[in-house]
Design a protein around this motif. Structure first.
Motif, PDB file in Angstrom:
ATOM      1  N   PRO A  67     -82.613  42.249 -63.564  1.00 48.73           N
ATOM      2  CA  PRO A  67     -81.900  43.523 -63.751  1.00 48.73           C
ATOM      3  C   PRO A  67     -80.808  43.350 -64.804  1.00 48.73           C
ATOM      4  O   PRO A  67     -80.303  42.246 -65.022  1.00 48.73           O
ATOM      5  CB  PRO A  67     -81.300  43.806 -62.379  1.00 48.73           C
ATOM      6  CG  PRO A  67     -81.179  42.472 -61.731  1.00 48.73           C
ATOM      7  CD  PRO A  67     -82.316  41.633 -62.273  1.00 48.73           C
ATOM      8  N   ILE A  68     -80.441  44.438 -65.429  1.00 49.07           N
ATOM      9  CA  ILE A  68     -79.367  44.424 -66.414  1.00 49.07           C
ATOM     10  C   ILE A  68     -78.082  43.948 -65.741  1.00 49.07           C
ATOM     11  O   ILE A  68     -77.822  44.270 -64.579  1.00 49.07           O
ATOM     12  CB  ILE A  68     -79.214  45.843 -67.016  1.00 49.07           C
ATOM     13  CG1 ILE A  68     -78.238  45.837 -68.183  1.00 49.07           C
ATOM     14  CG2 ILE A  68     -78.803  46.842 -65.983  1.00 49.07           C
ATOM     15  CD1 ILE A  68     -78.148  47.174 -68.897  1.00 49.07           C
ATOM     16  N   LEU A  69     -77.289  43.131 -66.434  1.00 51.55           N
ATOM     17  CA  LEU A  69     -76.010  42.621 -65.928  1.00 51.55           C
ATOM     18  C   LEU A  69     -76.132  42.050 -64.511  1.00 51.55           C
ATOM     19  O   LEU A  69     -75.334  42.361 -63.634  1.00 51.55           O
ATOM     20  CB  LEU A  69     -74.942  43.726 -65.974  1.00 51.55           C
ATOM     21  CG  LEU A  69     -74.594  44.262 -67.357  1.00 51.55           C
ATOM     22  CD1 LEU A  69     -73.621  45.434 -67.242  1.00 51.55           C
ATOM     23  CD2 LEU A  69     -74.028  43.179 -68.255  1.00 51.55           C
ATOM     24  N   HIS A  70     -77.103  41.191 -64.301  1.00 45.27           N
ATOM     25  CA  HIS A  70     -77.402  40.685 -62.951  1.00 45.27           C
ATOM     26  C   HIS A  70     -76.246  39.948 -62.286  1.00 45.27           C
ATOM     27  O   HIS A  70     -76.171  39.895 -61.067  1.00 45.27           O
ATOM     28  CB  HIS A  70     -78.634  39.782 -62.987  1.00 45.27           C
ATOM     29  CG  HIS A  70     -78.376  38.453 -63.631  1.00 45.27           C
ATOM     30  ND1 HIS A  70     -78.369  38.284 -65.004  1.00 45.27           N
ATOM     31  CD2 HIS A  70     -78.092  37.248 -63.089  1.00 45.27           C
ATOM     32  CE1 HIS A  70     -78.110  37.035 -65.275  1.00 45.27           C
ATOM     33  NE2 HIS A  70     -77.931  36.375 -64.143  1.00 45.27           N
ATOM     34  N   SER A  71     -75.321  39.392 -63.068  1.00 47.53           N
ATOM     35  CA  SER A  71     -74.219  38.649 -62.459  1.00 47.53           C
ATOM     36  C   SER A  71     -72.944  39.491 -62.323  1.00 47.53           C
ATOM     37  O   SER A  71     -71.900  38.969 -61.950  1.00 47.53           O
ATOM     38  CB  SER A  71     -73.916  37.393 -63.289  1.00 47.53           C
ATOM     39  OG  SER A  71     -73.480  37.750 -64.588  1.00 47.53           O
ATOM     40  N   HIS A  72     -73.060  40.786 -62.591  1.00 44.89           N
ATOM     41  CA  HIS A  72     -71.904  41.685 -62.501  1.00 44.89           C
ATOM     42  C   HIS A  72     -72.034  42.585 -61.268  1.00 44.89           C
ATOM     43  O   HIS A  72     -73.107  42.693 -60.681  1.00 44.89           O
ATOM     44  CB  HIS A  72     -71.809  42.540 -63.771  1.00 44.89           C
ATOM     45  CG  HIS A  72     -71.453  41.737 -64.979  1.00 44.89           C
ATOM     46  ND1 HIS A  72     -72.337  40.885 -65.590  1.00 44.89           N
ATOM     47  CD2 HIS A  72     -70.304  41.660 -65.674  1.00 44.89           C
ATOM     48  CE1 HIS A  72     -71.747  40.311 -66.622  1.00 44.89           C
ATOM     49  NE2 HIS A  72     -70.513  40.761 -66.701  1.00 44.89           N
ATOM     50  N   PRO A  73     -70.962  43.248 -60.880  1.00 43.30           N
ATOM     51  CA  PRO A  73     -71.047  44.170 -59.740  1.00 43.30           C
ATOM     52  C   PRO A  73     -72.105  45.254 -59.982  1.00 43.30           C
ATOM     53  O   PRO A  73     -72.330  45.684 -61.116  1.00 43.30           O
ATOM     54  CB  PRO A  73     -69.647  44.783 -59.675  1.00 43.30           C
ATOM     55  CG  PRO A  73     -68.752  43.775 -60.322  1.00 43.30           C
ATOM     56  CD  PRO A  73     -69.590  43.142 -61.400  1.00 43.30           C
ATOM     57  N   THR A  74     -72.738  45.676 -58.902  1.00 43.35           N
ATOM     58  CA  THR A  74     -73.800  46.681 -58.976  1.00 43.35           C
ATOM     59  C   THR A  74     -73.340  47.959 -59.656  1.00 43.35           C
ATOM     60  O   THR A  74     -74.075  48.545 -60.451  1.00 43.35           O
ATOM     61  CB  THR A  74     -74.313  46.999 -57.559  1.00 43.35           C
ATOM     62  OG1 THR A  74     -74.702  45.771 -56.932  1.00 43.35           O
ATOM     63  CG2 THR A  74     -75.499  47.925 -57.589  1.00 43.35           C
ATOM     64  N   ALA A  75     -72.110  48.383 -59.383  1.00 43.75           N
ATOM     65  CA  ALA A  75     -71.593  49.608 -59.992  1.00 43.75           C
ATOM     66  C   ALA A  75     -71.466  49.462 -61.502  1.00 43.75           C
ATOM     67  O   ALA A  75     -71.743  50.401 -62.259  1.00 43.75           O
ATOM     68  CB  ALA A  75     -70.245  49.980 -59.387  1.00 43.75           C
ATOM     69  N   ALA A  76     -71.059  48.288 -61.966  1.00 45.04           N
ATOM     70  CA  ALA A  76     -70.945  48.048 -63.409  1.00 45.04           C
ATOM     71  C   ALA A  76     -72.322  48.087 -64.063  1.00 45.04           C
ATOM     72  O   ALA A  76     -72.510  48.673 -65.132  1.00 45.04           O
ATOM     73  CB  ALA A  76     -70.270  46.709 -63.679  1.00 45.04           C
ATOM     74  N   ALA A  77     -73.296  47.476 -63.398  1.00 41.63           N
ATOM     75  CA  ALA A  77     -74.658  47.486 -63.927  1.00 41.63           C
ATOM     76  C   ALA A  77     -75.209  48.909 -63.988  1.00 41.63           C
ATOM     77  O   ALA A  77     -75.831  49.306 -64.979  1.00 41.63           O
ATOM     78  CB  ALA A  77     -75.562  46.601 -63.074  1.00 41.63           C
ATOM     79  N   ALA A  78     -74.956  49.685 -62.955  1.00 46.84           N
ATOM     80  CA  ALA A  78     -75.428  51.073 -62.929  1.00 46.84           C
ATOM     81  C   ALA A  78     -74.772  51.895 -64.043  1.00 46.84           C
ATOM     82  O   ALA A  78     -75.431  52.698 -64.710  1.00 46.84           O
ATOM     83  CB  ALA A  78     -75.148  51.705 -61.570  1.00 46.84           C
ATOM     84  N   ALA A  79     -73.485  51.674 -64.264  1.00 46.36           N
ATOM     85  CA  ALA A  79     -72.785  52.400 -65.320  1.00 46.36           C
ATOM     86  C   ALA A  79     -73.350  52.048 -66.695  1.00 46.36           C
ATOM     87  O   ALA A  79     -73.582  52.924 -67.531  1.00 46.36           O
ATOM     88  CB  ALA A  79     -71.289  52.096 -65.270  1.00 46.36           C
ATOM     89  N   MET A  80     -73.627  50.772 -66.922  1.00 44.49           N
ATOM     90  CA  MET A  80     -74.163  50.359 -68.218  1.00 44.49           C
ATOM     91  C   MET A  80     -75.623  50.795 -68.393  1.00 44.49           C
ATOM     92  O   MET A  80     -76.049  51.117 -69.491  1.00 44.49           O
ATOM     93  CB  MET A  80     -74.045  48.845 -68.395  1.00 44.49           C
ATOM     94  CG  MET A  80     -72.625  48.376 -68.611  1.00 44.49           C
ATOM     95  SD  MET A  80     -71.893  49.034 -70.151  1.00 44.49           S
ATOM     96  CE  MET A  80     -70.915  50.380 -69.544  1.00 44.49           C
TER      97      MET A  80
END
Length: 153
Positions: A67-80
């Protein structure tokens, strides 16, 4: 870019912060150079339809092994993820690249994707196919490089 009459197709490999930032920056710059308005209006739900270069539009494709930005918080990945969609970035999640040839790459599901230029923004390690080139590699799979940018014998 301005002088080119042909659509530009860019492939970015790597779904971490660097790859996402690079894909968004390139999408923005292409739109600016072509005189198009920036599509990402964070206060709008409008989504630019994704098309590829063969349909007359510049395109930036982002390929992520997971998934995109897999090591970041889920909300950050969803925003990006939303920003990528709004910017017209063609997002390919869970699509690790396992083969690259001139002008095209293949994801692990066997799908070939065309591109004009490809940029790699991955972890500090080499893709597994690099070992098959016969170049001597180090611990992280990267070719050994001398101080003059020559590969080690």
């Amino acid at each position: 870019v301005r002088a080119s009459e042909k659509p530009i197709s860019l492939a970015i490999v790597g779904g971490g912060a660097g790859g996402v930032e690079l894909a968004l920056a390139l999408a923005y710059r292409l739109q600016q150079e072509r005189g198009e308005s920036w599509a990402a209006d964070v206060k709008s739900d409008a989504v630019r339809p994704v098309t590829d270069g063969s349909q007359g539009r510049d395109i930036v494709k982002l390929f992520c092994a997971g998934p995109i930005l897999h090591s970041h918080p889920t909300a950050a990945a969803a925003a990006m993820r939303s920003c990528c969609t709004q910017a017209g970035v063609e997002l390919h999640e869970h699509a690790a690249v396992d083969c690259v040839e001139a002008g095209r790459l293949r994801t692990v599901d066997g799908t070939w994707h065309s591109f004009g230029e490809a940029l790699w923004c991955t972890q500090a390690g080499a893709a597994s196919w690099l070992k098959a080139t016969g170049l001597p590699t180090g611990v992280q799979g990267l070719p050994g490089v001398l101080s003059y940018k020559l590969t080690q014998p």
